[in-house]
Design a protein around this motif. Sequence first.
Motif, PDB file in Angstrom:
ATOM      1  N   GLU A 113      -3.794 -14.453  18.176  1.00 14.95           N
ATOM      2  CA  GLU A 113      -3.136 -13.629  19.346  1.00 14.95           C
ATOM      3  C   GLU A 113      -1.868 -12.561  18.978  1.00 14.95           C
ATOM      4  OE1 GLU A 113      -0.736 -14.533  23.659  1.00 14.95           O
ATOM      5  OE2 GLU A 113      -1.005 -15.988  22.057  1.00 14.95           O
ATOM      6  N   PRO A 114      -0.967 -12.921  18.031  1.00 17.49           N
ATOM      7  CA  PRO A 114      -0.018 -12.042  17.602  1.00 17.49           C
ATOM      8  C   PRO A 114      -0.537 -10.580  17.056  1.00 17.49           C
ATOM      9  CG  PRO A 114       0.697 -14.189  17.105  1.00 17.49           C
ATOM     10  CD  PRO A 114      -0.759 -14.332  17.697  1.00 17.49           C
ATOM     11  N   ALA A 115      -1.680 -10.886  16.155  1.00 16.16           N
ATOM     12  CA  ALA A 115      -2.097  -9.902  15.522  1.00 16.16           C
ATOM     13  C   ALA A 115      -3.064  -8.906  16.047  1.00 16.16           C
ATOM     14  CB  ALA A 115      -2.826 -10.504  14.283  1.00 16.16           C
ATOM     15  N   ALA A 159      -8.866 -20.044  16.822  1.00 15.47           N
ATOM     16  CA  ALA A 159      -9.027 -18.866  15.995  1.00 15.47           C
ATOM     17  C   ALA A 159      -8.243 -17.746  17.125  1.00 15.47           C
ATOM     18  CB  ALA A 159     -10.465 -18.315  15.637  1.00 15.47           C
ATOM     19  N   SER A 160      -8.709 -17.632  18.366  1.00 16.27           N
ATOM     20  CA  SER A 160      -8.224 -16.812  19.306  1.00 16.27           C
ATOM     21  C   SER A 160      -6.725 -16.988  19.270  1.00 16.27           C
ATOM     22  CB  SER A 160      -8.876 -16.934  20.604  1.00 16.27           C
ATOM     23  OG  SER A 160     -10.277 -16.667  20.433  1.00 16.27           O
ATOM     24  N   PHE A 161      -6.344 -18.330  19.395  1.00 19.95           N
ATOM     25  CA  PHE A 161      -4.812 -18.512  19.948  1.00 19.95           C
ATOM     26  C   PHE A 161      -4.092 -18.105  18.589  1.00 19.95           C
ATOM     27  CE2 PHE A 161      -1.359 -21.975  19.982  1.00 19.95           C
ATOM     28  CZ  PHE A 161      -0.705 -21.383  20.961  1.00 19.95           C
ATOM     29  N   ILE A 162      -4.436 -18.371  17.157  1.00 23.25           N
ATOM     30  CA  ILE A 162      -3.758 -18.208  16.350  1.00 23.25           C
ATOM     31  C   ILE A 162      -3.503 -16.670  16.061  1.00 23.25           C
ATOM     32  CG2 ILE A 162      -3.737 -18.275  13.525  1.00 23.25           C
ATOM     33  CD1 ILE A 162      -4.722 -21.285  14.070  1.00 23.25           C
ATOM     34  N   VAL A 197       0.015 -24.643  13.793  1.00 18.03           N
ATOM     35  CA  VAL A 197      -0.101 -23.492  14.571  1.00 18.03           C
ATOM     36  C   VAL A 197       1.088 -22.453  14.679  1.00 18.03           C
ATOM     37  CG1 VAL A 197      -0.116 -22.672  17.235  1.00 18.03           C
ATOM     38  CG2 VAL A 197      -1.656 -24.415  16.253  1.00 18.03           C
ATOM     39  N   THR A 198       2.424 -22.891  14.959  1.00 17.72           N
ATOM     40  CA  THR A 198       3.454 -21.927  14.811  1.00 17.72           C
ATOM     41  C   THR A 198       3.753 -21.299  13.447  1.00 17.72           C
ATOM     42  OG1 THR A 198       4.741 -23.604  16.065  1.00 17.72           O
ATOM     43  CG2 THR A 198       5.975 -21.902  14.917  1.00 17.72           C
ATOM     44  N   VAL A 199       3.661 -21.874  12.299  1.00 19.69           N
ATOM     45  CA  VAL A 199       3.357 -21.312  11.118  1.00 19.69           C
ATOM     46  C   VAL A 199       2.233 -20.118  10.820  1.00 19.69           C
ATOM     47  CG1 VAL A 199       2.933 -21.426   8.302  1.00 19.69           C
ATOM     48  CG2 VAL A 199       4.584 -23.023   9.799  1.00 19.69           C
ATOM     49  N   PHE A 200       1.085 -20.310  11.112  1.00 20.45           N
ATOM     50  CA  PHE A 200       0.231 -19.640  11.196  1.00 20.45           C
ATOM     51  C   PHE A 200       0.042 -18.304  12.097  1.00 20.45           C
ATOM     52  CE2 PHE A 200      -2.570 -23.417   9.314  1.00 20.45           C
ATOM     53  CZ  PHE A 200      -2.749 -22.681   8.080  1.00 20.45           C
ATOM     54  N   ARG A 201       0.525 -18.611  13.391  1.00 20.12           N
ATOM     55  CA  ARG A 201       0.862 -17.404  14.270  1.00 20.12           C
ATOM     56  C   ARG A 201       1.915 -16.391  13.771  1.00 20.12           C
ATOM     57  NH1 ARG A 201      -0.664 -17.394  19.544  1.00 20.12           N
ATOM     58  NH2 ARG A 201       1.704 -16.885  20.252  1.00 20.12           N
ATOM     59  N   HIS A 202       2.966 -17.177  13.060  1.00 16.97           N
ATOM     60  CA  HIS A 202       4.032 -16.272  12.488  1.00 16.97           C
ATOM     61  C   HIS A 202       3.660 -15.516  11.467  1.00 16.97           C
ATOM     62  CE1 HIS A 202       7.956 -15.162  11.027  1.00 16.97           C
ATOM     63  NE2 HIS A 202       7.763 -15.646  10.054  1.00 16.97           N
TER      64      HIS A 202
END
Length: 198
Positions: free
Chosen positions: A124-126, A119-122, A184-189
């Motif tokens: 991170e951008p927000a 959850a922390s990693f995903i 992970v890439t999609v969720f972070r984006h």
Amino acid sequence: MENNGKRSSFGFSVKPDLREYNKKEPEPVAKEEKENNAEHGEKVTDLLKDATVGLALSTRDLILYVFLWYVCYPALMFTTFYMAERYLRIKLDQFTPITALNAFITICTGTYFAYYLLASFINEPAEPAAYLDEKPFFYQRIAWYAGLMSFVLYMSDLLNLDTLQNPEVIRLFTIFYLLYLSAVTVFRHFNGQVSKRR
């Protein structure tokens, strides 16, 4: 006014008072230039040192970041899913107290660390401030996660080279890793995009 001995020309006899000027010592221009050059050289040296230290620290942080989120965490998460899948297929007559304990540890560690780490990693951008708040605990949690899953693998007699070299395990890990990277890439984006619209 004096005529300087001539009748036809008159002029002012103005003589500057040079006593104050003569008292002053000549300023050491060359010395000041040398001092300025020395100070400039020290500043350049300090800047180079700071840049070198900053580059080394940034490189170290990047290596640790990649190692944590793209090597350790997916490997541990795969271990959790793999062991959970094994326990789902086990027959009831083979379900011993040790197996029950291992299944309980697997489910609890997977749920706990998936929440705190993934959850922390995903997010991170927000939420970069929240990520920085959790950052000091990442390696401690990874160490606990690795220790608990190593215990589960050891008690299940899977902590050996045969397991790592098993073609089925390698194929499953490859599929899981590709799914992990894409998800992970999609969720972070999308998480970053949604946070920008607020």
